[in-house]
Design an enzyme around this catalytic site. Structure first.
Site, PDB file in Angstrom:
ATOM      1  N   THR A  39     -30.181 -22.983  -6.007  1.00 24.92           N
ATOM      2  CA  THR A  39     -30.969 -22.015  -6.922  1.00 24.92           C
ATOM      3  C   THR A  39     -31.989 -21.447  -6.149  1.00 24.92           C
ATOM      4  OG1 THR A  39     -32.475 -21.755  -8.707  1.00 24.92           O
ATOM      5  CG2 THR A  39     -32.095 -24.015  -8.071  1.00 24.92           C
ATOM      6  N   ASP A  40     -32.487 -20.230  -6.701  1.00 21.66           N
ATOM      7  CA  ASP A  40     -33.692 -19.468  -5.678  1.00 21.66           C
ATOM      8  C   ASP A  40     -34.722 -20.133  -6.333  1.00 21.66           C
ATOM      9  OD1 ASP A  40     -33.576 -18.619  -8.354  1.00 21.66           O
ATOM     10  OD2 ASP A  40     -33.817 -16.499  -7.957  1.00 21.66           O
ATOM     11  N   GLU A  41     -34.982 -21.133  -7.290  1.00 14.52           N
ATOM     12  CA  GLU A  41     -35.962 -21.964  -7.838  1.00 14.52           C
ATOM     13  C   GLU A  41     -36.720 -22.694  -7.009  1.00 14.52           C
ATOM     14  OE1 GLU A  41     -36.068 -22.847 -12.037  1.00 14.52           O
ATOM     15  OE2 GLU A  41     -34.410 -21.288 -12.367  1.00 14.52           O
TER      16      GLU A  41
ATOM     17  N   TYR B  94     -36.772 -29.679 -12.471  1.00 18.64           N
ATOM     18  CA  TYR B  94     -35.565 -28.926 -12.109  1.00 18.64           C
ATOM     19  C   TYR B  94     -35.542 -28.580 -10.792  1.00 18.64           C
ATOM     20  CZ  TYR B  94     -31.891 -25.776 -11.736  1.00 18.64           C
ATOM     21  OH  TYR B  94     -30.728 -24.936 -11.090  1.00 18.64           O
TER      22      TYR B  94
ATOM     23  N   LYS C 153     -33.640 -29.971  -7.173  1.00 21.45           N
ATOM     24  CA  LYS C 153     -32.593 -29.141  -6.459  1.00 21.45           C
ATOM     25  C   LYS C 153     -33.008 -29.021  -5.173  1.00 21.45           C
ATOM     26  CE  LYS C 153     -29.445 -27.186  -7.614  1.00 21.45           C
ATOM     27  NZ  LYS C 153     -27.703 -27.573  -7.982  1.00 21.45           N
TER      28      LYS C 153
HETATM   29  P1  NAD Z   1     -24.466 -26.274 -16.283  1.00 23.68           P
HETATM   30  O1  NAD Z   1     -25.299 -27.059 -16.694  1.00 23.68           O
HETATM   31  O2  NAD Z   1     -23.637 -25.017 -17.230  1.00 23.68           O
HETATM   32  O3  NAD Z   1     -23.053 -27.010 -15.941  1.00 23.68           O
HETATM   33  C1  NAD Z   1     -23.337 -28.334 -15.172  1.00 23.68           C
HETATM   34  C2  NAD Z   1     -22.076 -28.969 -15.109  1.00 23.68           C
HETATM   35  O4  NAD Z   1     -22.062 -30.241 -14.396  1.00 23.68           O
HETATM   36  C3  NAD Z   1     -21.548 -29.461 -16.371  1.00 23.68           C
HETATM   37  O5  NAD Z   1     -20.018 -29.236 -16.682  1.00 23.68           O
HETATM   38  C4  NAD Z   1     -21.756 -30.777 -16.697  1.00 23.68           C
HETATM   39  O6  NAD Z   1     -20.906 -31.787 -17.432  1.00 23.68           O
HETATM   40  C5  NAD Z   1     -21.647 -31.399 -14.995  1.00 23.68           C
HETATM   41  N1  NAD Z   1     -22.397 -32.782 -14.816  1.00 23.68           N
HETATM   42  C6  NAD Z   1     -23.677 -32.822 -14.901  1.00 23.68           C
HETATM   43  N2  NAD Z   1     -23.898 -34.200 -14.614  1.00 23.68           N
HETATM   44  C7  NAD Z   1     -22.882 -34.398 -13.969  1.00 23.68           C
HETATM   45  C8  NAD Z   1     -22.599 -35.783 -13.110  1.00 23.68           C
HETATM   46  N3  NAD Z   1     -23.429 -36.528 -12.932  1.00 23.68           N
HETATM   47  N4  NAD Z   1     -21.359 -35.872 -12.538  1.00 23.68           N
HETATM   48  C9  NAD Z   1     -20.507 -34.985 -12.873  1.00 23.68           C
HETATM   49  N5  NAD Z   1     -20.658 -33.983 -13.506  1.00 23.68           N
HETATM   50  C10 NAD Z   1     -21.865 -33.700 -14.108  1.00 23.68           C
HETATM   51  O7  NAD Z   1     -24.827 -25.408 -15.005  1.00 23.68           O
HETATM   52  P2  NAD Z   1     -24.458 -24.107 -14.453  1.00 23.68           P
HETATM   53  O8  NAD Z   1     -25.203 -23.245 -14.965  1.00 23.68           O
HETATM   54  O9  NAD Z   1     -23.063 -23.918 -14.373  1.00 23.68           O
HETATM   55  O10 NAD Z   1     -25.057 -24.443 -12.875  1.00 23.68           O
HETATM   56  C11 NAD Z   1     -24.120 -24.989 -11.833  1.00 23.68           C
HETATM   57  C12 NAD Z   1     -24.819 -24.977 -10.585  1.00 23.68           C
HETATM   58  O11 NAD Z   1     -25.408 -23.801  -9.995  1.00 23.68           O
HETATM   59  C13 NAD Z   1     -26.050 -26.004 -10.869  1.00 23.68           C
HETATM   60  O12 NAD Z   1     -25.968 -26.826  -9.539  1.00 23.68           O
HETATM   61  C14 NAD Z   1     -27.164 -25.045 -10.534  1.00 23.68           C
HETATM   62  O13 NAD Z   1     -28.372 -25.781 -10.241  1.00 23.68           O
HETATM   63  C15 NAD Z   1     -26.855 -23.999  -9.867  1.00 23.68           C
HETATM   64  N6  NAD Z   1     -27.295 -22.679 -10.243  1.00 23.68           N
HETATM   65  C16 NAD Z   1     -27.395 -22.234 -11.678  1.00 23.68           C
HETATM   66  C17 NAD Z   1     -27.848 -20.887 -11.877  1.00 23.68           C
HETATM   67  C18 NAD Z   1     -27.918 -20.415 -13.270  1.00 23.68           C
HETATM   68  O14 NAD Z   1     -28.537 -19.371 -13.592  1.00 23.68           O
HETATM   69  N7  NAD Z   1     -27.435 -21.195 -14.180  1.00 23.68           N
HETATM   70  C19 NAD Z   1     -28.576 -20.236 -11.017  1.00 23.68           C
HETATM   71  C20 NAD Z   1     -28.330 -20.640  -9.565  1.00 23.68           C
HETATM   72  C21 NAD Z   1     -27.852 -21.815  -9.264  1.00 23.68           C
HETATM   73  P1  TYD Z   2     -33.929 -19.637 -18.665  1.00 27.45           P
HETATM   74  O1  TYD Z   2     -32.656 -18.985 -19.180  1.00 27.45           O
HETATM   75  O2  TYD Z   2     -34.236 -21.055 -19.310  1.00 27.45           O
HETATM   76  O3  TYD Z   2     -33.789 -19.871 -17.015  1.00 27.45           O
HETATM   77  P2  TYD Z   2     -34.916 -20.164 -15.858  1.00 27.45           P
HETATM   78  O4  TYD Z   2     -35.946 -20.885 -16.378  1.00 27.45           O
HETATM   79  O5  TYD Z   2     -33.881 -21.281 -14.806  1.00 27.45           O
HETATM   80  O6  TYD Z   2     -35.164 -18.978 -15.334  1.00 27.45           O
HETATM   81  O7  TYD Z   2     -35.361 -18.979 -18.861  1.00 27.45           O
HETATM   82  C1  TYD Z   2     -35.246 -17.573 -18.258  1.00 27.45           C
HETATM   83  C2  TYD Z   2     -36.708 -17.075 -18.619  1.00 27.45           C
HETATM   84  O8  TYD Z   2     -36.700 -16.847 -20.098  1.00 27.45           O
HETATM   85  C3  TYD Z   2     -37.773 -18.036 -18.193  1.00 27.45           C
HETATM   86  O9  TYD Z   2     -38.777 -17.188 -17.600  1.00 27.45           O
HETATM   87  C4  TYD Z   2     -38.045 -18.653 -19.405  1.00 27.45           C
HETATM   88  C5  TYD Z   2     -37.904 -17.620 -20.681  1.00 27.45           C
HETATM   89  N1  TYD Z   2     -37.442 -18.027 -21.929  1.00 27.45           N
HETATM   90  C6  TYD Z   2     -38.158 -17.679 -22.917  1.00 27.45           C
HETATM   91  O10 TYD Z   2     -38.950 -16.757 -22.912  1.00 27.45           O
HETATM   92  N2  TYD Z   2     -37.477 -17.866 -24.241  1.00 27.45           N
HETATM   93  C7  TYD Z   2     -36.554 -18.923 -24.485  1.00 27.45           C
HETATM   94  O11 TYD Z   2     -36.138 -19.342 -25.540  1.00 27.45           O
HETATM   95  C8  TYD Z   2     -35.908 -19.423 -23.101  1.00 27.45           C
HETATM   96  C9  TYD Z   2     -34.772 -20.457 -23.050  1.00 27.45           C
HETATM   97  C10 TYD Z   2     -36.433 -18.843 -21.897  1.00 27.45           C
END
Ligand code: NAD
Ligand code: TYD
Length: 356
Positions: free
Chosen positions: A133-135, A160, A164
């Protein structure tokens, strides 16, 4: 190729698998623990394809992983399994340390064990692709124009993002120390179908549809750089098949939006698409409620995606306006998916299937 994907039942992982099954000829093994965030139903459209395989497993279980590697003989690993929600990491961080750090370590070790057994040629072609992630970079000032690049120093804020960042460091160490051919991608906020309704966009859509309050943290001025999940899936495929070992790529949509504007955009779309409201309001915007800010809330994320465009010719295809409309329509048309996810019914059902 045989591609082992961890976290394939999650939001992004399922988009990657749908893309790989529909658009390529590769064989996929989905390794997922099926936590609250994992849903095999998100893969229903490809589940019967003979190139798709699933195993319920925890990435912290190294022996199980070694067995899976030996049986499946992957040419690449795409590692997406993680605990992914910042608010959950603030209220309860243990699972984040366990899965994101210890799990990545165990997966690296299982990969290294397997990789050591390969021929020199297969070793050089193998890729361990860590999806991050960019975080990890912390945040930017919301009045500046600065962007995160691949050399921005790490400064994670939340449990989180710290977990990461730790996993990214482990992955780089396994490259430098053991020569495991790794690639890391750091992506901005994704949105789209099958997103678990705890993140901003799906939560806002679902709450609005039910006439519930739309919580906006703090003043809502924080900025996120949104990328449509299918654009991310395509980027990941380009990276895993084309990137050189040891490389890092930032992935983003050049789509910076204030949270409050995202929430208002969703309300406007719903005002247009579902004009008949039963809860005594004239616009969904009336449901917007400012609530106390998230502790340590990052102010602004913004990705410089120049490198992936230059090296691998990837650019996003979806605009925020069209992607958000598609997403809202998807939630409107898939309320049964949402109900099953929220009631945990599907989880209970699937657990029984795999126990029997
Ligand atoms: P998500 O939470 O939707 O899915 C995570 C998946 O991992 C689930 O299917 C869960 O069952 C599985 N999982 C969790 N713990 C596990 C374990 N111990 N063993 C096996 N499987 C396990 O997450 P996502 O949003 O699809 O994100 C996927 C990846 O991309 C993550 O690594 C996250 O850090 C990264 N990412 C997400 C975002 C975003 O905006 N969602 C952005 C950048 C990077
Ligand atoms: P989120 O979707 O949880 O992603 P991330 O924290 O990884 O960026 O949140 C996106 C942005 O929205 C973040 O600045 C937090 C804000 N947010 C709210 O204002 N209200 C909400 O109910 C949630 C879930 C997030």
């Amino acid at each position: 190729m045989n591609i082992l994907i961890t976290g394939g039942a999650g939001f992004i992982g399922s988009a990657v698998i749908r893309y790989l099954i529909n658009e390529t000829k590769h064989n996929i093994l989905n390794v997922d623990k099926l936590t609250y965030a994992g849903n095999l139903e998100s893969l229903a459209a490809v589940a019967n394809n003979p190139r798709y395989h699933f195993c319920q497993a925890d990435i912290c279980d190294k022996n199980h992983l070694i067995q899976l590697f030996n049986n499946f003989q992957p040419d690449a690993v795409m590692h997406l399994a993680a605990e992914s929600h910042v608010d959950r990491s603030i209220s309860s961080s243990a699972e984040f340390i366990q899965t994101n750090i210890v799990g990545t370590f165990q997966l690296l070790e299982a990969s290294r064990h397997y990789w050591n057994s390969l021929s020199k040629e297969k070793q050089s072609l193998f890729r361990f692709h860590h999806i991050s992630t960019d975080e990890v970079y912390g945040d930017l000032n919301n009045s500046a124009t600065e962007l995160f690049t691949e050399v921005t120093p790490y400064a994670p804020s939340s449990p989180y993002s710290a977990s990461k960042a730790s996993s990214d460091h482990l992955v780089r160490a396994w490259y430098r120390t053991y020569g495991l051919p790794v690639i890391i991608t750091n992506c901005s906020n994704n949105y789209g179908p099958y997103h678990f309704p705890e993140k901003l966009i799906p939560l806002t859509i679902l709450n609005a549809m039910q006439g519930k309050k739309l919580p906006v943290y703090g003043n809502g001025e924080q900025i996120r750089d949104w990328l449509y999940v299918e654009d991310h899936a395509r980027a990941l495929y380009v990276v895993v098949t084309k990137a050189k070992a040891g490389e890092t790529y930032n992935i983003g949509g050049h789509n910076e939006q204030k949270n409050i504007d995202v929430v208002k955009d969703i309300c406007s779309l719903l005002d247009e698409l579902v004009p008949n409201k039963t809860f005594g309001i004239t616009s969904y915007k009336e449901l917007i409620t400012f609530i106390p800010d998230r502790p340590g809330h990052d102010v602004r994320y913004a990705i410089d995606a120049t490198k992936i465009k230059r090296d691998l010719n990837w650019v996003p295809q979806e605009s925020f306006q069209s992607g958000l409309r598609k997403t809202v329509l998807w939630y409107l048309n898939n309320q049964e998916w949402v109900n099953r996810i929220l009631t945990g019914e599907y989880q209970k059902w699937i657990q029984k299937q795999y126990q029997s």
